[in-house]
Design an enzyme around this catalytic site. Structure first.
Site, PDB file in Angstrom:
ATOM      1  N   THR A 214      31.915  61.600 -13.344  1.00 15.26           N
ATOM      2  CA  THR A 214      30.651  62.050 -12.762  1.00 15.26           C
ATOM      3  C   THR A 214      29.932  62.979 -13.738  1.00 15.26           C
ATOM      4  O   THR A 214      30.558  63.780 -14.428  1.00 15.26           O
ATOM      5  CB  THR A 214      30.876  62.762 -11.430  1.00 15.26           C
ATOM      6  OG1 THR A 214      31.798  63.846 -11.622  1.00 15.26           O
ATOM      7  CG2 THR A 214      31.436  61.805 -10.398  1.00 15.26           C
ATOM      8  N   SER A 247      35.403  64.820 -13.264  1.00 13.73           N
ATOM      9  CA  SER A 247      34.164  65.500 -13.630  1.00 13.73           C
ATOM     10  C   SER A 247      33.964  65.456 -15.134  1.00 13.73           C
ATOM     11  O   SER A 247      34.928  65.420 -15.904  1.00 13.73           O
ATOM     12  CB  SER A 247      34.206  66.961 -13.186  1.00 13.73           C
ATOM     13  OG  SER A 247      35.057  67.724 -14.034  1.00 13.73           O
ATOM     14  N   ASP A 248      32.694  65.460 -15.566  1.00  8.83           N
ATOM     15  CA  ASP A 248      32.451  65.781 -16.961  1.00  8.83           C
ATOM     16  C   ASP A 248      32.940  67.212 -17.172  1.00  8.83           C
ATOM     17  O   ASP A 248      33.031  68.001 -16.228  1.00  8.83           O
ATOM     18  CB  ASP A 248      30.967  65.643 -17.293  1.00  8.83           C
ATOM     19  CG  ASP A 248      30.738  65.358 -18.771  1.00  8.83           C
ATOM     20  OD1 ASP A 248      31.644  65.639 -19.581  1.00  8.83           O
ATOM     21  OD2 ASP A 248      29.649  64.854 -19.117  1.00  8.83           O
ATOM     22  N   TRP A 249      33.234  67.546 -18.410  1.00  2.50           N
ATOM     23  CA  TRP A 249      33.942  68.791 -18.703  1.00  2.50           C
ATOM     24  C   TRP A 249      33.092  70.007 -18.327  1.00  2.50           C
ATOM     25  O   TRP A 249      31.986  70.177 -18.839  1.00  2.50           O
ATOM     26  CB  TRP A 249      34.343  68.806 -20.169  1.00  2.50           C
ATOM     27  CG  TRP A 249      35.731  68.303 -20.435  1.00  2.50           C
ATOM     28  CD1 TRP A 249      36.662  68.897 -21.243  1.00  2.50           C
ATOM     29  CD2 TRP A 249      36.370  67.142 -19.895  1.00  2.50           C
ATOM     30  NE1 TRP A 249      37.832  68.169 -21.231  1.00  2.50           N
ATOM     31  CE2 TRP A 249      37.682  67.093 -20.414  1.00  2.50           C
ATOM     32  CE3 TRP A 249      35.978  66.138 -19.010  1.00  2.50           C
ATOM     33  CZ2 TRP A 249      38.594  66.088 -20.091  1.00  2.50           C
ATOM     34  CZ3 TRP A 249      36.876  65.124 -18.681  1.00  2.50           C
ATOM     35  CH2 TRP A 249      38.156  65.115 -19.218  1.00  2.50           C
ATOM     36  N   ALA A 251      31.728  70.453 -15.426  1.00  2.00           N
ATOM     37  CA  ALA A 251      30.605  70.084 -14.550  1.00  2.00           C
ATOM     38  C   ALA A 251      30.828  70.474 -13.098  1.00  2.00           C
ATOM     39  O   ALA A 251      29.867  70.663 -12.354  1.00  2.00           O
ATOM     40  CB  ALA A 251      30.339  68.581 -14.635  1.00  2.00           C
TER      41      ALA A 251
END
Length: 842
Positions: A214, A247-249, A251
């Protein structure tokens, strides 16, 4: 190209095997889940460091390791000490228009992942080329959702057939970099479904990915890590995605909203919105433990599929995993097949400029800094470190006969930053405690010291105080050398016993990856003598040793060096002289990490530095000038009509020069077709707004993106979607169609073997329903890659998916088939349509 799943006993057996394995996984997941307490379950949803999830030995769960892609597998160490095979940029892969080749690259990447102990690859990136200014344009595939979905599905299938998971990213709307952490992209339902969600949907349906990442951004008011409507209702509900979301890092922002929104894993760790915070939320009644269980089930399923859960076989039988793949050969094949020949005109009334006739050419001038130091990949988290790179200069030297004279001139250096210290330097990195104790010491290939996730053995966040990059430098030239330092913290550079810089550096902006993607640079000069060795030390004291706050281990600083060089005018004059004395001039122009990278969008489409001037002056000196464009995304080519040949190599990966020589000398033809439209000028592009206003970015163009918009413009692009020339000619002989499929017969009318990309476009006619919604003039409905020898004919049978005739009905919340008469066009590009037939859709 919609995939056909074979029928028969073998296919039935495979289906039953997959179903049985799914039952085994489900049972194993339930057994493991039942043995976990709340705190352990909450901890499983949170990264334990930059790249891994925690192990739970009591249930036979091993630590699951993730790694960045998509052009290689970096592993847990962001370091050239752990090299990787480096494939060409995703734009190059998409330019092949070949999902099967994408699948084979997936097999290679899975092999690389297994070699590095990686279980999940953080790729592919399937956001669209909404605007050529998008900073990660090179990391995405195309401006068209069908082409993106097909290439992405091939990639996912290949990686997962190798027993390694994928996380298709960035779900959804991460189509630009400006304010990416906070921007609210306002996208109407129809373009959201027909364009931006479509590649994800295609991949979920056709390749069954085990993971989805995401995005940072918001879509229509909700951040994607909390977007229940898109993650729970669409991705999982409507599409049936059964994998794990990551999650994107950094995020993930809110514990309860993330869990309720459908986020399974918050990365990186150890401190995230999950873990202890999630357990507290359950005990406080904010969320139910059953909601946590659903997320844990999906994490355990991912572990089972990748072989990280004992007592159950992995999704792929180890005996069926592709092995023994030659990474260099695959990288070379993708590079040459992704090359797009944009222009190829006759020279002085004779034969076309390409391929070169090595027997007739006696002197070749190779011009451009990028010919000697190729730009092989884009900047940012996609960065991996090759063991070796074949530059264009090296590739041509190796391929040309020994009696061909090859000269080189840099001409114009496109780099605005000082290159990493390398030639003449012998360096090592020394990690020091506060009392000066040496904690660890590593040899350095160049002046870039970087850690992201894991320190050298013996170094921890707690004991690290400073790092020294130290060693010696033996210059090749006498004169004033330029040295540069960058990093976030205190930096002191000493050369030959003299302190040249002592100060603090820090980037501006709030992006947590800013220090990696766009570090501040400070320059100094030193008068040095050729062949006289001097000691060099760059001492770095980071602002936050080991990284900021409680995040994972991060460290980044570097030493740059540029030798004395002639002034820019002299460099160009020397290049022009070399070109004038040669039979053919090959000019390699390129973008740089300062112009194409994750973390920021492009401000323009111009080639950096004086490269445009260089091309014009070389072309005036030699009518047989071939320009190689080494960029990951569109650039303006104001001189394109002044040279007979323009070849687009994209970011060509580690085998850049070998593949380029294959194509220039005619051992292989350039096989690529443009996956995105190239404008003549930025101002002509349909979408040039990537900067939010008041925190919002409105996708006001609706469904008219890329070629869909160009067809409404009075201005023609430099090169249209699907364009690309080969070394042979093709005749389109026949087209037969039904509402379900198209059969196209083509003939190789040239004198050498060739490969053609047959493209099928649909165009509604005036007989379409009067109340039909506004649609583009035409759109891509299918494609196929065919091969034939000289004079041979071949057929391509291309399915027409139902979705090609449908639009998203926002009011009804479903797809609506638009009845009427359509033109079915067989084409070489959207601007070169050869055959037409009609089909009636009821």
């Amino acid at each position: 190209m919609t995939d056909h799943h074979p029928h028969g006993p073998a296919a039935d057996a495979a289906h039953h095997h997959a179903r049985d394995r799914a039952h085994e996984h489900a049972a194993a997941v339930e057994r493991a889940l039942a043995a976990l307490d709340l705190d352990t379950k909450a901890r499983l949803l949170s990264g334990q460091d930059m790249w891994t999830l925690p192990a739970v030995p009591a249930i036979g769960l091993r630590s699951l390791v993730m790694s960045d892609g998509p052009v290689g597998v970096r592993g847990q160490d962001w370091s050239p000490e752990d090299p990787s095979v480096v494939l060409p940029s995703p734009t190059a892969l998409a330019a092949t228009w070949d999902p099967e080749l994408a699948r084979r690259t997936g097999h290679l990447l899975a092999q690389e992942a297994r070699r590095k102990g990686v279980h999940v690859l953080l790729a592919p990136t399937v956001n669209l080329h909404r605007s050529p200014l998008g900073g990660r344009h090179f990391e995405c595939y195309a401006e068209d959702p069908l082409l993106t979905g097909e290439i992405g599905a091939g990639y996912v299938r290949g990686v997962q057939e190798g027993g390694v998971g994928t996380t298709v990213k960035h779900f959804v709307g991460n189509d630009a970099e400006t304010d990416r952490l906070t921007v609210d992209n306002r996208i109407a339902p129809r373009p959201l479904r027909e364009l931006y969600l479509a590649p994800f949907e295609h991949i979920v349906e056709n390749a069954r990915p085990w993971g989805v990442m995401t995005a940072y951004n918001q879509v229509n008011g909700s951040t994607m890590t909390e977007h229940r409507a898109l993650v729970q209702d669409v991705l999982r509900g409507a599409w049936g995605f059964d994998g794990c979301t990551v999650s994107d890092w950094t995020a993930a922002r809110d514990t309860v909203r993330a869990l309720r929104g459908g986020l399974d894993v918050a990365m990186p760790g150890p401190r995230t919105v999950y873990g202890a915070r999630l357990a507290e939320a359950v005990r406080g009644g904010a969320v139910a433990e059953s909601e946590v269980d659903e997320a844990v089930r999906r994490v355990l399923l991912l572990a089972a599929r990748t072989g990280c859960l004992d007592g159950v076989p992995a999704a792929v039988d180890p005996a069926a995993v592709p092995r023994g793949i030659d990474g260099r050969a695959v990288a070379r094949e993708v590079a040459r097949r992704g090359c797009v020949l944009l222009r190829n005109e006759p020279v002085a009334g004779a034969r076309r400029a390409l391929p070169l006739d090595a027997a007739a050419v006696r002197r070749v001038a190779v011009i451009g800094a990028a010919a000697r130091e190729a730009r092989v990949l884009g900047g940012g988290s996609a960065t991996v470190f090759p063991d070796a790179v074949v530059s264009p200069l090296e590739g041509l030297r190796a391929a040309l006969p020994d009696d061909v004279e090859l000269t080189f001139a840099a001409g114009a250096d496109p780099r605005s930053r000082v290159p990493h210290a390398r030639e003449g330097f012998t360096l090592r990195a020394r990690y020091l405690a506060a009392d000066g104790r040496l904690l660890a010491e590593n040899a350095q290939r160049d002046g870039k010291v970087q850690v992201m996730g894991r320190f050298p053995e013996g170094v921890t966040r707690q004991n690290l105080s400073a790092v020294e990059l130290t060693g010696s430098f033996t210059p090749r030239h006498t004169g004033r050398h330029t040295l540069a330092v960058s990093g976030t913290g205190e930096l002191r550079l000493t050369v030959g016993g003299t302190v040249l810089f002592d100060g603090h550096c820090a980037p501006e902006g709030g992006d947590p990856f800013e220090e990696f993607l766009n570090p501040v640079e400070r320059r100094v000069t030193a008068q040095l003598t050729a062949d006289e060795c001097v000691d060099v030390t760059l001492r770095y004291v980071p602002d936050h040793p080991g990284g900021s706050g409680e995040g994972p281990a991060t460290l980044h600083f570097l030493l740059g060096h540029r030798a004395p060089q002639a002034d820019a005018d002299t460099e160009i004059t020397e290049a022009v002289r070399a070109a004038a004395d040669a039979d053919v001039a090959i000019v390699v122009v390129a973008t740089t990490e300062e112009t194409e990278s994750e973390g920021f969008d492009r401000g323009d489409l111009r080639l950096p530095g004086r490269q445009d001037e260089l091309v014009c002056r070389v072309a005036a000196a030699n009518p047989h000038t071939v320009v190689v464009v080494n960029s990951g995304s569109p650039v303006e080519l104001p001189w394109r009509e002044e040279v007979p040949a323009v070849l687009l190599s994209w970011f060509p990966g580690q085998e850049a020069g070998a593949a380029l020589a294959d194509v220039l000398l005619g051992a292989h033809e350039p096989g690529g077709r443009l996956p995105t439209t190239w404008p003549a000028r930025l101002d002509d592009a349909p979408v040039t707004t990537v900067t939010p206003t008041g925190g919002q970015l409105h996708y006001a163009e609706g469904v008219f993106v890329g070629y869909r918009a160009w067809q409404r413009s009075a201005v023609a692009p430099a090169y249209p979607f699907g364009h690309g020339l080969g070394y042979t000619d093709w005749e389109y002989e026949s087209l037969d169609t039904t509402p379900d499929s198209v059969r196209v017969r083509v003939r190789n009318a040239g004198d050498r073997p060739g490969r053609e990309v047959v493209q099928i476009y649909l165009a509604p006619t005036e007989d379409a329903a009067p109340d039909a919604p506004e649609r583009p003039a035409r759109w891509l409905a299918g494609f196929a890659v065919v091969e034939a020898g000289p004079g041979e004919s071949t057929e391509a049978e291309i399915p027409l998916p139902d979705r090609a005739f449908a639009v998203w009905d926002a009011e009804g919340g479903d797809w609506q088939r638009v009845k009427g008469v359509y033109l079915v066009e067989a084409a070489r590009s959207i601007g070169d349509r050869r055959l037409t037939a009609e089909v009636t859709v009821g």
